[in-house]
Design a protein around this motif. Structure first.
Motif, PDB file in Angstrom:
ATOM      1  N   PHE A  65       0.826  -1.209   0.000  1.00 45.14           N
ATOM      2  CA  PHE A  65       0.000   0.000   0.000  1.00 45.14           C
ATOM      3  C   PHE A  65       0.862   1.261   0.000  1.00 45.14           C
ATOM      4  N   ARG A  66       1.982   1.232   0.707  1.00 43.12           N
ATOM      5  CA  ARG A  66       2.909   2.365   0.661  1.00 43.12           C
ATOM      6  C   ARG A  66       3.423   2.594  -0.761  1.00 43.12           C
ATOM      7  N   ALA A  67       3.665   1.498  -1.458  1.00 45.97           N
ATOM      8  CA  ALA A  67       4.245   1.594  -2.798  1.00 45.97           C
ATOM      9  C   ALA A  67       3.345   2.335  -3.780  1.00 45.97           C
ATOM     10  N   VAL A  68       2.042   2.358  -3.515  1.00 49.84           N
ATOM     11  CA  VAL A  68       1.121   3.072  -4.414  1.00 49.84           C
ATOM     12  C   VAL A  68       0.720   4.435  -3.852  1.00 49.84           C
ATOM     13  N   GLY A  69       1.408   4.875  -2.784  1.00 49.49           N
ATOM     14  CA  GLY A  69       1.189   6.227  -2.285  1.00 49.49           C
ATOM     15  C   GLY A  69       0.304   6.357  -1.074  1.00 49.49           C
ATOM     16  N   ALA A  70      -0.068   5.243  -0.428  1.00 48.83           N
ATOM     17  CA  ALA A  70      -0.931   5.324   0.753  1.00 48.83           C
ATOM     18  C   ALA A  70      -0.127   5.772   1.970  1.00 48.83           C
ATOM     19  N   HIS A  71      -0.769   6.526   2.848  1.00 51.86           N
ATOM     20  CA  HIS A  71      -0.145   7.028   4.063  1.00 51.86           C
ATOM     21  C   HIS A  71      -0.584   6.189   5.259  1.00 51.86           C
ATOM     22  N   PRO A  72       0.334   5.500   5.941  1.00 54.48           N
ATOM     23  CA  PRO A  72      -0.049   4.882   7.216  1.00 54.48           C
ATOM     24  C   PRO A  72      -0.437   5.988   8.198  1.00 54.48           C
ATOM     25  N   ALA A  73      -1.522   5.791   8.941  1.00 55.43           N
ATOM     26  CA  ALA A  73      -2.015   6.839   9.828  1.00 55.43           C
ATOM     27  C   ALA A  73      -2.502   6.221  11.130  1.00 55.43           C
ATOM     28  N   LEU A  74      -2.283   6.965  12.211  1.00 54.09           N
ATOM     29  CA  LEU A  74      -2.689   6.528  13.539  1.00 54.09           C
ATOM     30  C   LEU A  74      -4.020   7.170  13.879  1.00 54.09           C
ATOM     31  N   LEU A  75      -5.000   6.344  14.258  1.00 52.08           N
ATOM     32  CA  LEU A  75      -6.322   6.878  14.565  1.00 52.08           C
ATOM     33  C   LEU A  75      -6.357   7.539  15.940  1.00 52.08           C
ATOM     34  N   GLY A  76      -5.702   6.946  16.919  1.00 55.72           N
ATOM     35  CA  GLY A  76      -5.717   7.519  18.256  1.00 55.72           C
ATOM     36  C   GLY A  76      -4.893   6.685  19.207  1.00 55.72           C
ATOM     37  N   PRO A  77      -4.899   7.019  20.499  1.00 59.74           N
ATOM     38  CA  PRO A  77      -4.041   6.332  21.464  1.00 59.74           C
ATOM     39  C   PRO A  77      -4.566   4.973  21.909  1.00 59.74           C
ATOM     40  N   THR A  78      -5.812   4.659  21.611  1.00 60.19           N
ATOM     41  CA  THR A  78      -6.384   3.385  22.030  1.00 60.19           C
ATOM     42  C   THR A  78      -6.540   2.457  20.834  1.00 60.19           C
ATOM     43  N   VAL A  79      -6.705   1.184  21.118  1.00 58.03           N
ATOM     44  CA  VAL A  79      -6.896   0.182  20.068  1.00 58.03           C
ATOM     45  C   VAL A  79      -8.382  -0.088  19.915  1.00 58.03           C
ATOM     46  N   LEU A  80      -8.915   0.164  18.741  1.00 56.17           N
ATOM     47  CA  LEU A  80     -10.331  -0.066  18.475  1.00 56.17           C
ATOM     48  C   LEU A  80     -10.519  -1.403  17.767  1.00 56.17           C
ATOM     49  N   ARG A  81     -11.687  -1.995  17.954  1.00 54.23           N
ATOM     50  CA  ARG A  81     -12.036  -3.168  17.160  1.00 54.23           C
ATOM     51  C   ARG A  81     -12.141  -2.772  15.693  1.00 54.23           C
ATOM     52  N   THR A  82     -11.917  -3.733  14.826  1.00 55.92           N
ATOM     53  CA  THR A  82     -12.032  -3.428  13.402  1.00 55.92           C
ATOM     54  C   THR A  82     -13.441  -2.980  13.029  1.00 55.92           C
ATOM     55  N   SER A  83     -14.458  -3.455  13.782  1.00 57.29           N
ATOM     56  CA  SER A  83     -15.833  -3.092  13.469  1.00 57.29           C
ATOM     57  C   SER A  83     -16.176  -1.667  13.880  1.00 57.29           C
TER      58      SER A  83
END
Length: 243
Positions: A208-226
């Motif tokens: 995903f990085r190779a096509v220009g996507a930016h890894p991003a942090l949503l916040g300080p806690t871990v959320l469920r994928t849902s």
């Protein structure tokens, strides 16, 4: 107190008098218990709206008079969420919440670490449930552009989608840039990737990085994928001015 006008789906909004029958008519007449003189809005789910007043009702249908028509413009920029397949019924929960929030396209993603696998008849049934959930949640949220739930995508298909985006982001716990710090485009597509319970693999994030996507942090806690998708959607919709 202002009361929300209920919304129902109809394919043909061209007539001055519309009979709403089938599942939508039964729901309006027996569940919502609409009566003569009450208001209702009909939409084709693609932005067309017929503002109506109920003329009369039967057990499984309504007859409505159209008192106005309008077209709701498609929102810009579009928000596309690639959702790693969650376990159990958490997929429908994710779809419901993202639809209510305003996500425009939801892409089921068969990520490497997905516990759930969509194959054969199971894939068709699961996709049908996601689409039904989006349809019902869209009506509940009074959306006149219903979200698209696409066919299941593999990682290469997701990479191509990210490569075409005006802004591409991948939620990742090791990212050093917050999602709220990304600059949203005025138009085009924002494509956001939400990984499965097991997370995104190193190979996937590299692709995903190779096509220009930016890894991003949503916040300080871990959320469920849902729940991560709706939380991230709220951030992006606020940042781009749609909220």
């Amino acid at each position: 107190m202002r009361v929300s006008v209920p919304v129902f789906l109809a394919d043909d909004l061209s007539a001055d008098e519309i009979v709403l029958s089938g599942p939508e008519g039964r729901h309006a007449a027996t569940v919502r218990r609409l009566r003569a003189g009450e208001r209702a809005d009909l939409t084709d789910g693609r932005g067309a709206v017929a503002e109506c007043v109920v003329r009369d009702t039967a057990k499984d249908r309504l007859r409505l008079d159209v008192i106005g028509r309008r077209r709701v413009p498609e929102p810009r920029p579009r928000l596309v969420v690639v959702q790693g397949l969650p376990k159990g019924d958490r997929g429908e929960l994710a779809v419901e919440m993202m639809t209510e929030a305003g996500v425009d396209v939801i892409v089921p993603w068969a990520a490497a670490r997905c516990v759930t696998q969509w194959k054969g008849d199971r894939a068709a049934k699961a996709l049908a449930r996601w689409r039904s959930t989006a349809r019902e949640a869209g009506k509940q949220a009074r959306r006149f552009h219903l979200p698209e739930v696409t066919e299941q995508a593999g990682t290469e298909e997701v990479a191509r989608l990210l490569g075409r985006a005006a802004l591409a982001a991948v939620l990742h716990e090791d990212a050093d840039r917050p999602l709220s710090g990304l600059e949203p485009p005025v138009t085009g597509d924002i494509v956001l990737v939400v990984g499965p319970e097991g997370g995104i693999t190193g190979d996937e994030i590299d692709r995903f990085r190779a096509v220009g996507a930016h890894p991003a942090l949503l916040g300080p806690t871990v959320l469920r994928t849902s729940t991560a998708g709706v939380a991230a959607a709220a951030v992006l919709l606020a940042r781009c001015g749609r909220w």
